[in-house]
Design an enzyme around this catalytic site. Structure first.
Site, PDB file in Angstrom:
ATOM      1  N   GLY A  12       0.825  -1.215   0.000  1.00  0.00           N
ATOM      2  CA  GLY A  12       0.000   0.000   0.000  1.00  0.00           C
ATOM      3  C   GLY A  12       0.856   1.259   0.000  1.00  0.00           C
ATOM      4  O   GLY A  12       1.774   1.376   0.798  1.00  0.00           O
ATOM      5  N   VAL A  24      16.559   9.186   0.180  1.00  0.00           N
ATOM      6  CA  VAL A  24      17.454   8.040  -0.041  1.00  0.00           C
ATOM      7  C   VAL A  24      18.335   8.295  -1.267  1.00  0.00           C
ATOM      8  O   VAL A  24      19.554   8.109  -1.222  1.00  0.00           O
ATOM      9  CB  VAL A  24      16.626   6.740  -0.229  1.00  0.00           C
ATOM     10  CG1 VAL A  24      17.466   5.632  -0.841  1.00  0.00           C
ATOM     11  CG2 VAL A  24      16.029   6.289   1.102  1.00  0.00           C
ATOM     12  N   ASP A 104       4.103  -3.257   7.203  1.00  0.00           N
ATOM     13  CA  ASP A 104       4.322  -4.515   7.914  1.00  0.00           C
ATOM     14  C   ASP A 104       4.622  -5.705   6.982  1.00  0.00           C
ATOM     15  O   ASP A 104       5.627  -6.405   7.148  1.00  0.00           O
ATOM     16  CB  ASP A 104       3.012  -4.764   8.692  1.00  0.00           C
ATOM     17  CG  ASP A 104       3.140  -5.864   9.678  1.00  0.00           C
ATOM     18  OD1 ASP A 104       4.198  -5.951  10.312  1.00  0.00           O
ATOM     19  OD2 ASP A 104       2.178  -6.660   9.802  1.00  0.00           O
ATOM     20  N   ASP A 127      -1.431   2.607   8.012  1.00  0.00           N
ATOM     21  CA  ASP A 127      -1.947   1.789   9.113  1.00  0.00           C
ATOM     22  C   ASP A 127      -1.186   1.983  10.429  1.00  0.00           C
ATOM     23  O   ASP A 127      -1.699   1.647  11.497  1.00  0.00           O
ATOM     24  CB  ASP A 127      -1.889   0.295   8.749  1.00  0.00           C
ATOM     25  CG  ASP A 127      -2.663  -0.029   7.490  1.00  0.00           C
ATOM     26  OD1 ASP A 127      -3.542   0.767   7.117  1.00  0.00           O
ATOM     27  OD2 ASP A 127      -2.391  -1.077   6.874  1.00  0.00           O
ATOM     28  N   MET A 169      -9.706   2.821   7.270  1.00  0.00           N
ATOM     29  CA  MET A 169      -8.802   1.719   6.927  1.00  0.00           C
ATOM     30  C   MET A 169      -7.950   1.307   8.133  1.00  0.00           C
ATOM     31  O   MET A 169      -8.130   1.827   9.236  1.00  0.00           O
ATOM     32  CB  MET A 169      -7.914   2.123   5.766  1.00  0.00           C
ATOM     33  CG  MET A 169      -8.585   1.976   4.412  1.00  0.00           C
ATOM     34  SD  MET A 169      -7.407   2.306   3.089  1.00  0.00           S
ATOM     35  CE  MET A 169      -8.251   1.559   1.709  1.00  0.00           C
ATOM     36  N   GLY A 185     -13.220  13.889  17.723  1.00  0.00           N
ATOM     37  CA  GLY A 185     -14.157  13.965  18.849  1.00  0.00           C
ATOM     38  C   GLY A 185     -15.263  12.933  18.722  1.00  0.00           C
ATOM     39  O   GLY A 185     -16.409  13.173  19.135  1.00  0.00           O
ATOM     40  N   ALA A 186     -14.934  11.785  18.160  1.00  0.00           N
ATOM     41  CA  ALA A 186     -15.953  10.735  17.982  1.00  0.00           C
ATOM     42  C   ALA A 186     -16.436  10.225  19.343  1.00  0.00           C
ATOM     43  O   ALA A 186     -15.696  10.256  20.327  1.00  0.00           O
ATOM     44  CB  ALA A 186     -15.358   9.585  17.167  1.00  0.00           C
ATOM     45  N   GLU A 222     -11.788  -0.957   9.731  1.00  0.00           N
ATOM     46  CA  GLU A 222     -12.222  -1.935   8.713  1.00  0.00           C
ATOM     47  C   GLU A 222     -12.045  -3.392   9.152  1.00  0.00           C
ATOM     48  O   GLU A 222     -12.793  -4.263   8.732  1.00  0.00           O
ATOM     49  CB  GLU A 222     -11.487  -1.702   7.387  1.00  0.00           C
ATOM     50  CG  GLU A 222      -9.990  -1.924   7.460  1.00  0.00           C
ATOM     51  CD  GLU A 222      -9.309  -1.890   6.084  1.00  0.00           C
ATOM     52  OE1 GLU A 222      -9.979  -1.961   5.057  1.00  0.00           O
ATOM     53  OE2 GLU A 222      -8.070  -1.785   6.071  1.00  0.00           O
TER      54      GLU A 222
HETATM   55  O1  F6P Z   1      -2.020  -1.183   4.209  1.00  0.00           O
HETATM   56  C1  F6P Z   1      -2.642  -0.057   3.730  1.00  0.00           C
HETATM   57  C2  F6P Z   1      -4.056  -0.365   3.347  1.00  0.00           C
HETATM   58  O2  F6P Z   1      -4.626   0.809   2.813  1.00  0.00           O
HETATM   59  C3  F6P Z   1      -4.935  -0.930   4.440  1.00  0.00           C
HETATM   60  O3  F6P Z   1      -5.398   0.050   5.326  1.00  0.00           O
HETATM   61  C4  F6P Z   1      -6.012  -1.620   3.634  1.00  0.00           C
HETATM   62  O4  F6P Z   1      -6.603  -2.669   4.358  1.00  0.00           O
HETATM   63  C5  F6P Z   1      -5.244  -2.139   2.468  1.00  0.00           C
HETATM   64  O5  F6P Z   1      -4.095  -1.345   2.334  1.00  0.00           O
HETATM   65  C6  F6P Z   1      -5.977  -2.140   1.157  1.00  0.00           C
HETATM   66  O6  F6P Z   1      -5.198  -2.829   0.229  1.00  0.00           O
HETATM   67  P1  F6P Z   1      -5.371  -2.816  -1.346  1.00  0.00           P
HETATM   68  O7  F6P Z   1      -4.741  -1.563  -1.845  1.00  0.00           O
HETATM   69  O8  F6P Z   1      -4.607  -3.999  -1.808  1.00  0.00           O
HETATM   70  O9  F6P Z   1      -6.815  -2.873  -1.634  1.00  0.00           O
END
Ligand code: F6P
Length: 318
Positions: A12, A24, A104, A127, A169, A185-186, A222
């Site tokens: 992502g 870099v 990750d 994330d 997400m 402020g949810a 999500e």
């Molecule tokens: O890891 C970033 C992210 O945007 C997550 O928040 C989400 O679950 C996922 O990627 C969506 O992945 P893709 O771009 O493969 O649909």
């Protein structure tokens, strides 16, 4: 020391990745090293989609979201044959170091590569789910983007006196949801790390209404399940009209915030510093505003934990 560095942005994309690539490339060129960009993430490594970069390749990109190196989801890199192909590309080009700018999953794949070619990882993901770093590149921008949208949703929620379930997400983690909930402020936040209790939520919403609250924002990560199903059940229990709004991919795009750009620049600089010191297989992190590094294994063998204090804060302030 004359080195060949390859830089890659798998998985992502996150706002600020370009700022990290720029740092870099420019820091490496200062050392007179050769820098290669791998296009379309690990798929590009497998398919040898690689081009040499120069200082001009990274001109005018710091303010742009996405990644100039493009990306992809690459299942092949998780297989032995995919990994072998990626390693053979790196060996063929005589790459001394691979710099992986990603989240990750990308760092986990980098750990496998590190058994054959030295790697340095730079955490970048909306994330913020990388162990050992307070923040990943792009997280700050994603919060800003989401909060801007949530503020707008609050206007219509108040006008109609509705409940809004706002899906954000974060994959299977609630880091983004928690921060968005504090900043907007949810009233309630639902995250995958903690099982929610529909009865309790319905009770709280009804109590809020009796106290005179005219809108209710529920941030729904999500990874916590289906927000539509949740909303239907909640409406049935509260009898308050409930709507769902999924913020989706807007959270991944847009011009990076100043903070995302600064962290990205510092991370990129630090990655090159590590190479200059002959360090290998490290992840650049930020802890209490100090940029440092951890062994890649420490990062991949541990799970980042949510900040319980933020959860309490949301409850106390709502
Ligand atoms: O890891 C970033 C992210 O945007 C997550 O928040 C989400 O679950 C996922 O990627 C969506 O992945 P893709 O771009 O493969 O649909």
């Amino acid at each position: 020391m004359s080195l060949k560095i390859a830089v890659i942005t798998p998985g992502g994309d996150a706002p600020g990745m370009n700022a990290a690539i720029r740092a870099v490339v420019r820091e490496s060129l200062k050392e007179k090293w050769k820098v290669f960009g791998v296009y379309f993430g690990y798929q590009g490594l497998i398919e040898k989609n690689i081009r040499q970069l120069n200082s001009r390749s990274v001109s005018g990109i710091i303010q742009h979201g996405g990644t100039i190196l493009k990306s992809s989801r690459c299942e092949q890199i998780k297989t032995d044959s995919g990994l072998k192909k990626a390693i053979s590309t790196l060996k063929e080009l005589k790459i001394d170091y691979l710099i992986v700018i990603g989240g990750d999953g990308s760092i986990k794949a980098a750990e496998k590569i590190s058994k054959y070619i030295p790697v340095i990882c730079i955490p970048a993901s909306i994330d913020n789910d990388v162990f050992g770093t307070d923040e990943t590149i792009g997280f700050d921008t994603a919060i800003d983007t989401a909060v801007e949208a949530i503020d707008k949703i609050r206007d219509t929620a108040t006008s109609f006196e509705r409940i809004f379930v706002v899906e954000v997400m974060g994959r299977e983690h609630g880091f983004l949801a928690l921060s968005c909930a504090v900043a907007s402020g949810a009233e309630i936040v639902i995250i995958p790390e903690i099982k929610y209790d529909l009865e309790k939520i319905a009770k709280k919403v009804k109590e809020d209404k009796n106290k005179g609250k005219t809108s209710e924002i529920i941030i729904f990560a999500e990874g916590s399940g289906n927000p539509q199903e949740f909303a239907i059940k909640l409406e049935a229990k509260t009898k308050i009209p409930t709507r769902v709004s999924s913020l989706g991919y807007i959270q991944r795009g847009g011009s990076p915030s100043a903070r995302s750009r600064i962290i990205a620049s510092l991370f990129g600089e630090h990655a090159v510093e590590l190479i200059k010191k002959n360090q290998k297989n490290k992840v650049v992190v930020i802890q209490n505003n100090k940029v440092k590094s951890l062994d890649i294994k420490e990062v991949t063998n541990n799970e980042k934990q949510i900040d319980k204090h933020l959860l309490e804060l949301i409850q106390n302030l709502a």
